[in-house]
Write an enzyme that holds these catalytic residues in place. Structure first.
Site, short mmCIF file in Angstrom:
data_model
loop_
_atom_site.label_atom_id
_atom_site.label_comp_id
_atom_site.label_asym_id
_atom_site.label_seq_id
_atom_site.Cartn_x
_atom_site.Cartn_y
_atom_site.Cartn_z
N LYS A 56 -7.27 -5.66 -2.89
CA LYS A 56 -8.11 -5.03 -1.87
C LYS A 56 -8.63 -3.69 -2.37
CE LYS A 56 -6.07 -4.75 2.09
NZ LYS A 56 -4.89 -4.49 2.96
N LYS A 73 0.85 -1.18 0.00
CA LYS A 73 0.00 0.00 0.00
C LYS A 73 0.89 1.23 0.00
CE LYS A 73 -2.26 -0.88 3.81
NZ LYS A 73 -3.10 -0.77 5.02
#
Length: 251
Positions: A87, A29
């Protein structure tokens, strides 16, 4: 319960590789772009190359808007770059129907390219602060869109924690609803070792952490430390043994 660790770049991913025996999923991320901020495709590729081949890499595609086409392209980029867990933070979706529309587009984009990839519909425990879908709507959104997992994190990283916004009994209901629909249930959001007993008892499938394994407990200024990853896993294992035997862990 699987342990997902979120390095902020390739250097931290190499630290994760040193602790590979203690973790299950390496999560890519970009924290400075949000709770589930998306990193660059080349960073995903470099992290995929940096960690052992048997450790799956997950990648966030952002705290996304209600723009199904845009999000589907981002998700395809992540899976093409080497991620096997995709995700999606449904930040800009204010209704379940919007969430389902976005996630259906993601599922199609990802599964057309790699059928065995897992798609994760992610929501926010502090949804009330940003106006997105209710946390307990996530399992149904994931199920109706064909996703594989539902996840809760926190959107605003201000020191508040998962259980500050969604108390354990509501998290347990989130897990129950996910399992009833055949989904994996993932929980994150400033989770610490002290939370592992409750997360284990409610049947959480994946726990996501960063700050808890960073130097000084600081997800922003601290760096992931392999010995802290090992310690976190040791506590996970201890809680799992207690839950399996019914004998309280002694710490």
């Amino acid at each position: 319960m699987l342990l997902l660790i979120s390095p902020d770049g390739v250097e931290e991913a190499l630290d994760c590789a040193k602790a590979a025996e203690h973790l299950d999923i390496v999560d890519v991320k970009k924290p400075d772009e949000g709770s589930l901020g998306a990193n660059f495709p080349w960073v995903i590729r470099e992290i995929r190359d940096a960690v052992p081949a048997d450790k799956p890499v997950s990648a966030t595609v952002g705290d996304v808007p209600y723009k199904p086409g845009t999000v589907a392209q981002a998700a395809l980029g992540a899976v093409v770059s080497g991620a096997s867990y995709i995700k999606v933070g449904l930040y800009g979706c204010t209704t379940p129907d919007q969430g389902i529309e976005v996630m259906r587009a993601v599922v199609r984009a990802v599964k057309d390219h790699r059928p065995d990839a897992l798609v994760v519909a992610s929501g926010y425990a502090d949804a009330h602060r940003i106006g997105c879908v209710n946390p307990l709507a996530l399992p149904d959104i994931a199920f109706r869109s064909g996703a594989d997992a539902a996840m809760l994190d926190t959107a605003i990283k201000d020191g508040t924690r998962l259980f500050d916004h969604v108390p354990p009994e509501v998290c347990a209901e989130f897990v129950r609803l996910s399992h009833a629909s055949g989904l994996l249930a993932a929980l994150a959001g400033s989770v610490g070792q002290a939370d592992l007993g409750q997360l284990t008892r409610m049947g959480t499938d994946i726990v996501g952490v960063r700050g808890a394994v960073c130097e000084g407990g600081d997800r922003n200024a601290g760096r992931i430390q392999p010995h802290l990853v090992a310690a976190f896993r040791a506590e996970m294992d201890r809680q799992a043994r207690e839950h399996a035997t019914g004998v309280p862990a002694v710490g």
